[in-house]
Design an enzyme around this catalytic site. Structure first.
Site, PDB file in Angstrom:
ATOM      1  N   GLU A   1       0.816  -1.205   0.000  1.00 18.76           N
ATOM      2  CA  GLU A   1       0.000   0.000   0.000  1.00 18.76           C
ATOM      3  C   GLU A   1       0.856   1.265   0.000  1.00 18.76           C
ATOM      4  O   GLU A   1       0.571   2.220  -0.724  1.00 18.76           O
ATOM      5  CB  GLU A   1      -0.925   0.013   1.226  1.00 18.76           C
ATOM      6  CG  GLU A   1      -2.056  -0.998   1.169  1.00 18.76           C
ATOM      7  CD  GLU A   1      -3.113  -0.644   0.138  1.00 18.76           C
ATOM      8  OE1 GLU A   1      -3.460   0.545   0.012  1.00 18.76           O
ATOM      9  OE2 GLU A   1      -3.597  -1.568  -0.544  1.00 18.76           O
TER      10      GLU A   1
ATOM     11  N   ASP B   1      -7.616   7.308  -9.121  1.00 22.23           N
ATOM     12  CA  ASP B   1      -8.136   5.993  -9.518  1.00 22.23           C
ATOM     13  C   ASP B   1      -9.663   6.015  -9.652  1.00 22.23           C
ATOM     14  O   ASP B   1     -10.310   4.980  -9.693  1.00 22.23           O
ATOM     15  CB  ASP B   1      -7.715   4.917  -8.521  1.00 22.23           C
ATOM     16  CG  ASP B   1      -8.259   5.162  -7.122  1.00 22.23           C
ATOM     17  OD1 ASP B   1      -8.832   6.243  -6.875  1.00 22.23           O
ATOM     18  OD2 ASP B   1      -8.114   4.269  -6.268  1.00 22.23           O
TER      19      ASP B   1
END
Length: 299
Positions: free
Chosen positions: A77, A95
């Site tokens: 992450e 995104d």
């Protein structure tokens, strides 16, 4: 030569020894050899006592195990094992899911995420701060953030600099941390633990791998979510066999649909799979193993 005079080096050694003995007598010899505070820190220190007890009661795993799970999650992450520094993380990673926030990447929502978990996080924060009728809008008002709920999407009207600046200031806010773990549990951890237990599994690697899948690809709803992958992973009652099948299925899709930038996804799954091969399913006393499986370069 028994009456020979000691050499200068011998004399210096004796003087040094006498000085050490004097200091030890004054301050206690044990104090001189105590490890530093950092070295003595327990993984439990990374959690509030309330959160630690909550996780033990609801997942069966302790602070050391959850600390290791979070390291394995935070590597792909954030490319960092120091997960505790990301309570105040906030960024628009473009995104189409809105802003990404905190330890588990809660989102405010967008065209590719019409049922985001960010609103639940803000509502939990409002509750933790004592609101009688908690809401996401209430939390935004409390924090001085210009935004509102629009259907299921949390619309933020402030600039990224302003909004994320306010989120970053929550890094050490106890109520924010409490809300973070409550939401993390409600959205991802609870379902993951339930699915593990339904199959007779309880190891930290299995629960951690399921949680990692859920937060990365979704818990339920689609063929590539945790739910979808579990349905294609067979029915073996042998935990290692099942997890090898599960990881093989996840590897096929983990770098698709913008879940991860290739080959980060495959390396993400490989972390968990390698620990299965090592026989380190309980994630106890695995500092060297964690260092080994996370030793890969993010792209």
């Amino acid at each position: 030569m028994s009456n020979a005079r000691p050499s200068k080096s011998q004399t210096k050694f004796l003087l040094a020894f006498l000085c050490f003995t004097l200091v030890a007598s004054l301050f206690g010899a044990t104090a001189l050899f105590q490890p530093s505070k950092a070295a003595a820190a327990s993984p439990d220190d990374n959690f509030s006592p309330e959160t630690l007890q909550f996780l033990r009661n609801n997942t069966g795993l302790d602070g050391e195990q959850w600390n290791n799970i979070m390291k394995l999650i935070n590597k792909p992450e954030q490319d960092d094992l120091n997960w505790i520094e990301y309570y105040g993380y906030c960024e628009d990673i473009t995104d189409e899911r809105g802003y990404t926030i905190g330890l588990f990447g809660a989102t405010t929502g967008g065209s590719r995420d019409t049922h985001p978990d960010g609103p639940e996080l803000f509502k939990a924060y409002d509750a933790a701060k004592g609101a009688s009728n908690p809401s996401a809008d209430g939390a935004l008002k409390r924090l001085g953030i210009n935004g509102k709920m629009n259907g299921s999407i949390l619309e933020i009207k402030d600039s990224e600099k302003v909004f994320c600046g306010k989120i970053k200031k929550l890094q050490n806010d106890a109520a924010w941390r409490k809300a973070m773990w409550e939401t993390f549990y409600n959205v991802y951890i609870r379902y993951s633990v339930e699915q593990a237990r339904q199959r007779g599994f309880a190891s930290a690697v299995t629960i951690g791998s399921f949680v990692d899948t859920a937060l990365n690809q979704g818990a339920t709803g689609g063929s590539n979510t945790l739910q979808g992958l579990l349905a294609r992973s067979g029915s073996s009652s042998n935990e290692k066999t099942f997890m090898k099948n599960f990881h093989a299925k996840r590897t096929l899709v983990v770098d698709t649909n913008k879940y991860n930038k290739p080959p980060n996804g495959k390396n993400r799954v490989k972390q968990w799979d390698t620990l299965v091969d090592m026989g380190k399913m309980n994630l106890k006393n695995v500092d060297s193993e964690i260092a080994k499986v996370t030793d890969w370069e993010m792209k």
